[in-house]
Design a protein around this motif. Sequence first.
Motif, mmCIF file in Angstrom:
data_model
loop_
_atom_site.group_PDB
_atom_site.id
_atom_site.type_symbol
_atom_site.label_atom_id
_atom_site.label_comp_id
_atom_site.label_asym_id
_atom_site.label_seq_id
_atom_site.Cartn_x
_atom_site.Cartn_y
_atom_site.Cartn_z
ATOM 1 N N VAL A 25 39.247 28.828 -18.009
ATOM 2 C CA VAL A 25 38.434 27.382 -17.947
ATOM 3 C C VAL A 25 39.371 26.580 -17.318
ATOM 4 N N LEU A 26 40.173 26.918 -16.356
ATOM 5 C CA LEU A 26 41.110 26.243 -15.691
ATOM 6 C C LEU A 26 40.455 25.695 -14.566
ATOM 7 N N THR A 27 40.289 24.344 -14.395
ATOM 8 C CA THR A 27 39.690 23.559 -13.431
ATOM 9 C C THR A 27 40.514 23.691 -11.988
ATOM 10 N N PRO A 28 40.071 23.449 -10.915
ATOM 11 C CA PRO A 28 40.958 23.541 -9.693
ATOM 12 C C PRO A 28 41.730 22.244 -9.752
ATOM 13 N N GLN A 29 41.438 20.996 -10.306
ATOM 14 C CA GLN A 29 41.994 19.863 -10.523
ATOM 15 C C GLN A 29 43.089 19.999 -11.455
ATOM 16 N N ARG A 30 43.048 20.662 -12.782
ATOM 17 C CA ARG A 30 43.673 21.043 -13.766
ATOM 18 C C ARG A 30 45.080 22.120 -12.937
ATOM 19 N N LYS A 31 44.613 22.910 -12.360
ATOM 20 C CA LYS A 31 45.526 23.699 -11.859
ATOM 21 C C LYS A 31 46.714 23.286 -10.924
ATOM 22 N N LYS A 32 45.992 22.261 -9.827
ATOM 23 C CA LYS A 32 46.729 21.460 -8.930
ATOM 24 C C LYS A 32 47.865 20.753 -9.929
ATOM 25 N N GLN A 33 47.489 19.953 -11.084
ATOM 26 C CA GLN A 33 48.315 19.235 -11.941
ATOM 27 C C GLN A 33 49.457 20.041 -12.490
ATOM 28 N N LEU A 34 49.013 21.290 -12.874
ATOM 29 C CA LEU A 34 50.066 22.054 -13.413
ATOM 30 C C LEU A 34 51.052 22.734 -12.590
ATOM 31 N N ALA A 35 50.581 22.812 -11.275
ATOM 32 C CA ALA A 35 51.255 23.306 -10.150
ATOM 33 C C ALA A 35 52.345 22.269 -9.817
#
Length: 111
Positions: A25-35
């Motif tokens: 359920v990881l959105t591309p925006q959240r993935k960027k934030q986590l990275a």
Amino acid sequence: MSKVKLDEEEKEILRDFEAGEFKSVLTPQRKKQLAKAAEETFKKDKRINIRISSRDLEALQRRALEEGIPYQTLVSSILHKYVSGSLYDATANKSLNSDLNRPGFAGDSIS
């Protein structure tokens, strides 16, 4: 390498995972934030020098060896956890907690 022993519930989860039953359920925006957060966490752009007792250094080196990481990495991780609030000095809080439980402490409510 020894094989990990799983209980029935863990085996069921593993079977479901391998069958593709789990969807991210990881959105591309959240993935960027986590990275970005991970990158900032592991960025080592400053150097410090400290003097500690040989006894403490040897203990740190032993613990790092047990963890399979360089001792400098262990020290950096400990410091990061402390300043981010996920590690605290339990002994420092004992005196505060004993004061809070003391009758007549200013924080006590009076009925």
